[in-house]
Design an enzyme around this catalytic site. Structure first.
Site, PDB file in Angstrom:
ATOM      1  CB  SER A 105      -0.965  -0.051   1.189  1.00  0.00           C
ATOM      2  OG  SER A 105      -2.012   0.885   1.043  1.00  0.00           O
ATOM      3  CG  ASP A 198      -6.682  -2.528  -4.015  1.00  0.00           C
ATOM      4  OD1 ASP A 198      -6.850  -1.293  -3.971  1.00  0.00           O
ATOM      5  OD2 ASP A 198      -5.774  -3.114  -3.399  1.00  0.00           O
ATOM      6  CG  HIS A 228      -5.939  -2.039  -0.132  1.00  0.00           C
ATOM      7  ND1 HIS A 228      -5.086  -1.787  -1.195  1.00  0.00           N
ATOM      8  CD2 HIS A 228      -5.394  -1.406   0.938  1.00  0.00           C
ATOM      9  CE1 HIS A 228      -4.086  -1.040  -0.779  1.00  0.00           C
ATOM     10  NE2 HIS A 228      -4.237  -0.798   0.510  1.00  0.00           N
TER      11      HIS A 228
END
Length: 253
Positions: A105, A198, A228
């Site tokens: 991320s 995502d 995600h």
């Protein structure tokens, strides 16, 4: 509790805590630097530590985890260069072919931005592995529009607010902020994991296309219907992704 057969240490590196997790027995020159995600404003989580432990156990590498300062104290302009310096020192000591970088991320943004800057210093890492990375902090890809209503994890208003703290006045199209805008020529082997639900998925597709066009050895793991950070979750798809990740990071470039 630390699993049997692993050891952990911590030291200060440039004012940051730097953890090192490795097997208790044996020695290796392989190093993996892991940059945790958390929207640049959240600290490392138990699921992220579980990934670190698995990679140390399964790859035999020593996994280094820098606890970088969070926004607004830590910014792209201060954190990324210090990560580059850590990677540069490791490459000088153990050889760039023994050093990999991994990030999820927001940590994926830091990892790729750092790998590109290190490439500019003539050091090509063994592997750059990205888990659902933030690649373009403007979040302006029109393909995100269709995904956002069904993404239960990420929404653009909150991400943009955190990204503004993180970039601290730097332009959104600077590679130190949004590595999707960087030149991929000469980057070492790249692996990207992302789920199709995502909102980072469209930019991951663009990154893979751009890297392949630049001749970068690229592996793209797209998980249908996954959310995600699915590789961190205790689900079959997550476990499979972690096994694959360990195989890649434990292999020669």
């Amino acid at each position: 509790m630390l699993p049997r057969g692993l050891e952990i240490g911590v030291e200060q590196d440039g004012g940051w805590p730097l953890y090192e997790v490795a097997r208790s027995a044996g020695s290796t020159e392989r190093r993996i630097v892991y940059l945790h995600g958390g929207t640049w404003i959240n600290q490392i989580s138990p699921l992220q530590w579980q990934l670190v432990l698995k990679l140390a156990a399964d790859t035999g590498s020593r996994v280094l985890v820098p606890i970088y300062p969070l926004a607004p104290q830590g910014t792209a302009g201060t954190v990324v260069p210090q990560v580059v310096d850590l990677l540069r020192r490791l490459a000088a000591t153990y050889g760039a072919g023994n050093v990999s970088v991994l990030g999820d991320s927001a940590g994926g943004q830091i990892a790729l931005s750092a790998a590109l800057l290190l490439r500019d210093l003539q050091a090509v890492l063994a592997h750059t592995v990205l888990i659902c990375p933030a690649l373009d902090l403007s979040l302006s890809n029109p393909a995100i529009d269709a995904l956002e209503p069904n993404d239960k994890w990420l929404v653009r208003p909150g991400l943009r607010a955190a990204a503004d703290l993180w970039r601290d006045g730097l332009r959104l199209d600077e590679p130190i902020v949004s590595p999707l805008f960087g030149n991929m020529d000469g980057l070492g082997p790249l692996t990207v994991f992302v789920g199709t639900r995502d909102i980072t998925h469209p930019d991951c597709e663009l990154l893979v296309s751009k890297a392949q066009a630049a001749g970068v050895h690229t592996i793209f793991h797209q998980a249908p219907g996954m959310v995600h950070l699915y590789p961190l979750l205790p689900i079959p798809e997550g476990r499979a992704a972690r096994r694959t990740m360990a195989e890649i990071l434990g292999s020669d470039p």
